[in-house]
Design an enzyme around this catalytic site. Structure first.
Site, PDB file in Angstrom:
ATOM      1  N   ASP A  55      68.684  87.759 104.337  1.00  0.00           N
ATOM      2  CA  ASP A  55      68.170  88.912 103.559  1.00  0.00           C
ATOM      3  C   ASP A  55      67.856  90.154 104.307  1.00  0.00           C
ATOM      4  OD1 ASP A  55      68.058  88.429 100.745  1.00  0.00           O
ATOM      5  OD2 ASP A  55      66.940  86.593 101.463  1.00  0.00           O
ATOM      6  N   GLU A  70      68.983  86.068  88.287  1.00  0.00           N
ATOM      7  CA  GLU A  70      68.684  85.167  89.596  1.00  0.00           C
ATOM      8  C   GLU A  70      67.215  85.292  89.983  1.00  0.00           C
ATOM      9  OE1 GLU A  70      70.883  85.812  93.302  1.00  0.00           O
ATOM     10  OE2 GLU A  70      72.659  85.518  92.185  1.00  0.00           O
TER      11      GLU A  70
END
Ligand SMILES: Cc1ncc(COP(=O)(O)O)c(C=O)c1O
Lengths: 395, 258
Positions: free
Chosen positions: B62, B51
């Site tokens: 995040d 990824e």
């Protein structure tokens, strides 16, 4: 199209704007919130309770005030203030916080989180948490904690935990991002009281429904005072909640001009401003599609305004819609002009406005000169200015 | 005709007795050149897919480690177009590359152009963590028409019926978020994970990858048999931040996957 604006949103959107651009983790909570809000809104018991708190806790209805010396100064146009500065805690923010706290109780959520810029929404959230016995955490950027230090002390006295946000520009945008991260992590136990008509659906709709009391009252007060409606209604725009709050009742009165005032900071051309509708383009920030200040690569830009409550790169999606259908005109006023309006209003009316509505007062002066002695303007005086002493002395 | 990219990701991630490992890195972290270097080394480390994150100023999903990486990448001038270049250089090594990006950079770049250029770069699929299925069109339409896989996420808070709908929107694999929260290494994974993975597996024939919080051999042992693949993000980004490339961590973790 006469009632078009009032039936929005459809499927969570105001025209092209709005939506739910959030991590999957939050999707079921947003659904629950939407269901709960529609249920509560239709429940006479809830409405009765809300009305009671508005009367005895917030201090509503707030007065409509004729600013006669300011009117004279600006050339004779009649200027009225809707006095949201007289709400308990000093700003319109409590209208929203009370409603959402009642909703949190209904959902059985005992922990509240909030973001704040000027600290007025943080204080409102801390206040309702004290009042209803809820646990409160407020996210606030380092820069705002400095320039609105009095509100930090108030929140702490009210029992809230104030979490300093040091990322990005250390202002409202970053505090909001951090609050959303907290919500993603604690969504099962926590209700997020967003402070403006921003964020994913149903927030923009729900916060509007809770703030529209401003305009509903003001329209009636104005009619019983004057037998007619004002020519123009003016309000400042951070996320846009006091503006939507006062505009909503007038949307169908096509003869009434509506003007939203953003923060031009040091001037739109300097790039140091916070005027998303005047100087931005559509994009996604904090869960909804709306006008955003961003660079060519979709990164959100740092903003500047002397007023912490307007210092935000986004705006509520309903405003983006109202801009594009041209029902509301959006303009921007600089730090310098807002400061001058703050001082003028304080000296002429004995009312010290917050720096946020000082932007609206300045623009009311601009419109007053166009309208002349026969004209009439209603300004949303969204909050009082005690919190801004330090910024004003410095300026 | 090129072979359908989805097929490639799907077969790369399907467990065959083992547990596949997917690594995450940020394009441009700490610089464009260095991230291509790291990507190539990770590509050869035994992972099933890589990824590659496109940095964003406001990464809602995040934790601190990936936030910092994105900030550094942006400060060093990384852009959407630069990230596509990084992806292209790394994909040339033969590893299936999945782009992870927030929606605004894609909208700003133009979803149609983004899809076409990602496909040209040899990218296999795209994950957009702030794009739930309700908002997926028209972006996923463009991705699909460029033969890119569209990977959607299932969370611990997703109700069962909705899991089926999310799976039906997905191709390549289904991403099962293992924690109620944001990215970042955790000591322990929550208890209900095997049950959640079982629920997802029962509703799709696609491979299911578990991600968020995974950083240790114990985590992988617990996932083996329940998931097809595990995604390791913050733990690798943390190593890259310290000047490493994450390869030794990957090798270590792979031991627990067999
Ligand atoms: C007094 C006052 N007015 C206006 C605002 C701006 O918010 P909104 O645009 O949501 O009314 C704030 C925000 O902190 C405020 O404190």
């Amino acid at each position: 199209m006469s009632r078009m604006t009032l039936t929005h949103p459809v499927d969570g959107r105001f025209g092209a704007f709005g939506g739910q651009y959030v991590p999957e983790t939050l999707m079921s909570a947003l659904q629950e919130l939407e269901d709960m809000w529609h249920e509560a809104k239709a429940d006479p018991q809830f409405q009765l309770e809300l009305a009671g708190h508005r009367r005895a806790f917030i201090g509503r209805p707030t007065p409509l005030y004729a600013a006669t010396r300011l009117s004279e100064h600006f050339g004779g146009t009649h200027i009225h203030f809707k006095r949201e500065d007289l709400c308990h805690t000093g700003a319109h923010k409590l209208n929203n916080a009370v409603g959402q706290a009642l909703l949190a109780l209904r959902m059985g959520k005992k922990r509240i989180i909030a973001e704040t810029g000027a600290g007025q929404h943080g204080v409102a959230a801390a206040t309702v948490c004290a009042r209803f016995g809820l646990d409160c955490t407020v996210y606030m950027g380092t820069e705002d904690m400095h320039r609105q230090s009095m509100n930090v002390r108030r929140m702490k006295l009210l029992g809230a935990q104030v979490v300093e946000v040091k990322s990005g520009s250390k202002t409202l945008k970053d505090a909001t991002t951090e609050a959303i991260r907290d919500w993603v992590t604690n969504v099962r136990t926590t209700h997020y009281i967003i402070g403006s008509v921003v964020g994913p659906h149903p927030y923009p709709e729900m916060v509007r429904d809770l703030q529209r009391v401003i305009g509903d009252e003001a329209r009636e007060q104005y009619l019983s005072l004057d037998g007619k409606l004002p020519d123009v209604v003016v309000a400042c725009i951070g996320g846009g909640s006091n503006a939507i709050g006062i505009f909503t009742a007038f949307l169908d009165d096509r003869e009434v001009g509506l003007v939203g005032v953003e923060a031009a900071g040091k001037g739109i051309r300097t790039g140091e401003h916070a005027a998303s509708l005047v100087g931005g383009r559509p994009g996604v920030l904090h869960g909804s599609y709306s006008y955003v200040l961003q660079n060519g690569d979709g990164q959100i830009l740092p903003t500047h305004s002397i007023s912490a409550g307007l210092d935000y790169p986004g705006v509520g999606p309903e405003h983006s819609f109202l801009r594009d259908i041209e029902r509301v005109e959006y303009v921007a006023v600089t730090d310098k002009d807002a400061l001058a309006a703050f001082k003028l209003c304080t000296r002429l009316e004995g009312i010290m406005p917050a720096l946020e509505p000082a932007h609206a007062i300045h623009h009311a002066g601009v419109i007053a000169k166009e309208l002349g002695p026969g004209g009439s303007i209603l300004v949303c005086l969204s909050g009082r200015g005690d919190k801004d002493m330090d910024s004003v002395d410095g300026g | 005709m090129v072979a359908k990219a989805g097929t490639r990701l799907e077969s790369a991630l399907r467990a065959k007795g083992d547990l596949k490992l997917v690594a995450y890195m940020m394009a441009g972290h700490p610089t464009a050149k260095r991230s291509i270097d790291v990507g190539k080394r990770l590509a050869a480390s035994g992972i099933a897919a890589l990824e590659i994150g496109i940095p964003h100023s406001d990464p809602l999903a995040d934790g601190p480690v990936i936030q910092r990486a994105g900030k550094v990448a942006l400060e060093h001038g990384m852009t959407v177009s630069g990230a596509l270049d990084v992806a292209k250089a790394v994909a040339a090594e033969g590893v299936p590359v999945v782009l992870m990006t927030y929606i605004n950079p894609v909208l700003s770049y133009d979803p149609r152009k983004f899809s076409a250029e990602a496909a040209q770069a040899g990218v296999a699929g795209v994950i957009v963590p702030d794009l739930p299925i309700e908002e997926a069109e028209p972006v996923t339409g463009w991705l699909r028409s460029a033969a890119l896989d569209t990977v959607f996420m299932v969370a611990p808070t997703t109700p069962p019926d909705r899991i089926s709908t999310i799976c039906s929107h997905s191709s390549g694999f289904v991403y099962c978020v293992t924690v109620t929260g944001i990215t970042g290494a955790r000591k322990e994974l929550p208890e209900g994970i095997p049950a959640l993975l079982k629920e997802v597996k029962s509703r799709t024939s696609l491979p299911v990858a578990a991600g968020f919080g995974i950083s240790r051999q114990e985590h992988l042992k617990a996932l083996k048999g329940n998931a097809d693949a595990a995604v390791v993000g913050s733990a690798i980004v943390d190593e890259i931040e310290r000047g490493g490339d994450g390869v030794s961590l990957v090798r270590e973790l792979l031991k627990a996957c067999r």
